[in-house]
Write a protein that holds these residues in place. Sequence first.
Motif, PDB file in Angstrom:
ATOM      1  N   ARG A  50       0.820  -1.211   0.000  1.00  0.00           N
ATOM      2  CA  ARG A  50       0.000   0.000   0.000  1.00  0.00           C
ATOM      3  C   ARG A  50       0.863   1.273   0.000  1.00  0.00           C
ATOM      4  NH1 ARG A  50      -5.356  -0.471   0.830  1.00  0.00           N
ATOM      5  NH2 ARG A  50      -5.536   1.534   1.864  1.00  0.00           N
ATOM      6  N   HIS A  61       8.298 -11.029   9.435  1.00  0.00           N
ATOM      7  CA  HIS A  61       6.847 -10.844   9.331  1.00  0.00           C
ATOM      8  C   HIS A  61       6.543  -9.352   9.301  1.00  0.00           C
ATOM      9  CE1 HIS A  61       5.886 -15.052  10.017  1.00  0.00           C
ATOM     10  NE2 HIS A  61       6.791 -15.050  10.975  1.00  0.00           N
ATOM     11  N   ILE A  63       4.027  -6.247   9.752  1.00  0.00           N
ATOM     12  CA  ILE A  63       2.768  -5.804  10.355  1.00  0.00           C
ATOM     13  C   ILE A  63       2.548  -4.366   9.893  1.00  0.00           C
ATOM     14  CG2 ILE A  63       1.430  -5.653  12.499  1.00  0.00           C
ATOM     15  CD1 ILE A  63       2.778  -8.363  12.269  1.00  0.00           C
ATOM     16  N   THR A  64       1.341  -4.059   9.417  1.00  0.00           N
ATOM     17  CA  THR A  64       1.051  -2.697   8.964  1.00  0.00           C
ATOM     18  C   THR A  64      -0.093  -2.088   9.785  1.00  0.00           C
ATOM     19  OG1 THR A  64      -0.534  -3.490   7.312  1.00  0.00           O
ATOM     20  CG2 THR A  64       1.764  -3.225   6.587  1.00  0.00           C
ATOM     21  N   GLU A  65      -0.376  -0.840   9.546  1.00  0.00           N
ATOM     22  CA  GLU A  65      -1.423  -0.068  10.229  1.00  0.00           C
ATOM     23  C   GLU A  65      -0.951   0.297  11.641  1.00  0.00           C
ATOM     24  OE1 GLU A  65      -4.305   1.006   8.898  1.00  0.00           O
ATOM     25  OE2 GLU A  65      -4.054  -0.036   6.995  1.00  0.00           O
ATOM     26  N   THR A  67      -2.093   1.552  14.432  1.00  0.00           N
ATOM     27  CA  THR A  67      -2.770   1.097  15.651  1.00  0.00           C
ATOM     28  C   THR A  67      -2.626  -0.411  15.823  1.00  0.00           C
ATOM     29  OG1 THR A  67      -4.340   2.900  15.417  1.00  0.00           O
ATOM     30  CG2 THR A  67      -4.992   1.122  16.871  1.00  0.00           C
ATOM     31  N   VAL A  68      -2.679  -1.125  14.718  1.00  0.00           N
ATOM     32  CA  VAL A  68      -2.539  -2.585  14.769  1.00  0.00           C
ATOM     33  C   VAL A  68      -1.117  -2.968  15.202  1.00  0.00           C
ATOM     34  CG1 VAL A  68      -2.635  -4.725  13.416  1.00  0.00           C
ATOM     35  CG2 VAL A  68      -4.359  -2.945  13.056  1.00  0.00           C
ATOM     36  N   GLU A  71      -0.988  -2.679  18.944  1.00  0.00           N
ATOM     37  CA  GLU A  71      -1.650  -3.819  19.594  1.00  0.00           C
ATOM     38  C   GLU A  71      -0.787  -5.072  19.462  1.00  0.00           C
ATOM     39  OE1 GLU A  71      -5.582  -4.258  17.916  1.00  0.00           O
ATOM     40  OE2 GLU A  71      -6.041  -2.151  18.217  1.00  0.00           O
ATOM     41  N   TYR A  72      -0.153  -5.219  18.294  1.00  0.00           N
ATOM     42  CA  TYR A  72       0.712  -6.378  18.055  1.00  0.00           C
ATOM     43  C   TYR A  72       1.841  -6.427  19.084  1.00  0.00           C
ATOM     44  CZ  TYR A  72       4.204  -9.394  15.952  1.00  0.00           C
ATOM     45  OH  TYR A  72       5.137 -10.383  15.750  1.00  0.00           O
ATOM     46  N   ASP A  75       0.629  -7.904  22.196  1.00  0.00           N
ATOM     47  CA  ASP A  75       0.415  -9.357  22.116  1.00  0.00           C
ATOM     48  C   ASP A  75       1.728 -10.125  22.050  1.00  0.00           C
ATOM     49  OD1 ASP A  75      -2.363  -9.135  22.109  1.00  0.00           O
ATOM     50  OD2 ASP A  75      -2.447  -8.877  19.930  1.00  0.00           O
ATOM     51  N   LYS A  99      -9.864   3.839  18.204  1.00  0.00           N
ATOM     52  CA  LYS A  99     -10.712   3.748  17.010  1.00  0.00           C
ATOM     53  C   LYS A  99     -11.150   5.153  16.581  1.00  0.00           C
ATOM     54  CE  LYS A  99     -14.433   0.656  15.502  1.00  0.00           C
ATOM     55  NZ  LYS A  99     -15.452   1.502  14.892  1.00  0.00           N
ATOM     56  N   ASP A 102      -8.454   7.048  14.746  1.00  0.00           N
ATOM     57  CA  ASP A 102      -8.254   6.543  13.379  1.00  0.00           C
ATOM     58  C   ASP A 102      -9.394   6.891  12.434  1.00  0.00           C
ATOM     59  OD1 ASP A 102      -5.873   5.440  14.124  1.00  0.00           O
ATOM     60  OD2 ASP A 102      -6.600   3.377  14.258  1.00  0.00           O
ATOM     61  N   GLU A 103     -10.600   7.024  12.977  1.00  0.00           N
ATOM     62  CA  GLU A 103     -11.755   7.215  12.101  1.00  0.00           C
ATOM     63  C   GLU A 103     -12.213   8.668  12.012  1.00  0.00           C
ATOM     64  OE1 GLU A 103     -14.807   4.376  13.164  1.00  0.00           O
ATOM     65  OE2 GLU A 103     -13.407   2.701  12.967  1.00  0.00           O
ATOM     66  N   TYR A 104     -11.776   9.500  12.951  1.00  0.00           N
ATOM     67  CA  TYR A 104     -12.297  10.875  12.978  1.00  0.00           C
ATOM     68  C   TYR A 104     -11.170  11.903  13.162  1.00  0.00           C
ATOM     69  CZ  TYR A 104     -15.628  14.629  14.092  1.00  0.00           C
ATOM     70  OH  TYR A 104     -16.357  15.794  14.082  1.00  0.00           O
ATOM     71  N   GLU A 141      -7.182   6.137  -3.862  1.00  0.00           N
ATOM     72  CA  GLU A 141      -7.667   7.258  -3.049  1.00  0.00           C
ATOM     73  C   GLU A 141      -6.526   8.207  -2.676  1.00  0.00           C
ATOM     74  OE1 GLU A 141      -8.658   4.143  -2.467  1.00  0.00           O
ATOM     75  OE2 GLU A 141     -10.827   4.246  -2.750  1.00  0.00           O
TER      76      GLU A 141
END
Lengths: 250, 250
Positions: A50, A61, A63-65, A67-68, A71-72, A75, A99, A102-104, A141
């Motif tokens: 992306r 490995h 990991i993207t995003e 916030t994720v 969290e990773y 874990d 959330k 990230d969304e607002y 986009e």
Amino acid sequence: MLTLYSFGPAANSLKPLLALYEKGLPFTPRFVDPRKFEHHEEWFKKINPRGQVPALDHDGHIITESTVICEYLEDAFPDAPRLRPTDPIKIAEMRVWTKWVDEYFCWCVSTIGWERMIGPMARALSDAEFEEQVKRIPVPEQQVKWRNARKGFPKELLDEEMRKVRVSVDKLEKRLAESEWLAGDDYTLADICNFAIANGMQHGFAEIVNREASPHLLAWIERINQRPAVREMFARSQSEMPARAPAPAA
Amino acid sequence: MLTLYSFGPAANSLKPLLALYEKGLPFTPRFVDPRKFEHHEEWFKKINPRGQVPALDHDGHIITESTVICEYLEDAFPDAPRLRPTDPIKIAEMRVWTKWVDEYFCWCVSTIGWERMIGPMARALSDAEFEEQVKRIPVPEQQVKWRNARKGFPKELLDEEMRKVRVSVDKLEKRLAESEWLAGDDYTLADICNFAIANGMQHGFAEIVNREASPHLLAWIERINQRPAVREMFARSQSEMPARAPAPAA
């Protein structure tokens, strides 16, 4: 082994960067230079198709995003200092805040930031140079966003985004007037992910983030800036950021 | 005790509803009737001040946001059947899919759905009745969305949203051509959260979700519909949905 590809300690890149420092995890920082459009280069698109930072490489490995990734780290490294509560109800409170950013919150601040910084950068390129860059952006986009930034976003849109910035600042101020940290008593990913966007607004949005209008938000920004991990992050990034990320073997 | 306030088994409400059935957790379903605007009534705004379903009441603690409720059920009921992998890398893969549905897929499908269903519903009201309803919506952006739906969304916006629906369907089809479930070998919240939006598209978007254009997506929708928990959810909701949620004591 951990390698974090990022734009350095601002916006979404700041989230996993700060999480790594707070958790005290050794990692290799790899600065991807947005002014050179390195995130759209082929070597980086092999890491994240992306073409977006941040991206974490953990023993191969990816990991993207942002916030994720945070969290990773919770874990994958349960023995490092926790940035996520243990009580499921508190975790849910934290997640509503991560959330929401990230969304607002991040989008309205981002549009204003693009207007101020990406627009001039895009206009400094010739038409041919600009098209050459846009062609390499994998997400349609994002191509549209670059074109709009170059033209300048419509005033109507900027006004609406500024309204949302004000709504966001009010929401944070209200919450921080009643609680030291966003998800309650503990400093968590809710604070880190919102700080990533809010830090710097005391300068860039000084008319709404200041001692009079939003004292609790400002105190929270200052409080986080005093944390040893944050100071270390900014100090180290200063010395490491100019280094160009070497292209990894394909 | 668990009580789930929802619009029943569709869209965001389906996510925690199905998670509860898959996990075999006893709960009280409370149908909130969107045709009566019950989610904007005072009794419901005492449960969720944003006036949005779904909302979970667990022993008096309210959890909101459909995806967060699903994650909460994983955290709060670790002995129930898992819908989240144990491997941190797999959890991150799952989270990228649940994040994507919340930030991209659900919005484009939602706008088309609003145009088709909320628009006519809003136009069936007189101006005065409509204003009366809008006044009770607590989130300003939702008020704007209702007004736009009543006027009818601009064709340009609908075309753009339909483009995003196609991008989404292509993305799901491509992934499901290489993997039985979205996050890999196991059925997880990635499937539940995307199924919540995708189920029904074989009817409402039959020109792009069909046996020829998207065979793997369609097979996945059918496979999930065959699961005992899904069949139980639809069967029970059929009999329970007409019941009106009683207003709880303030």
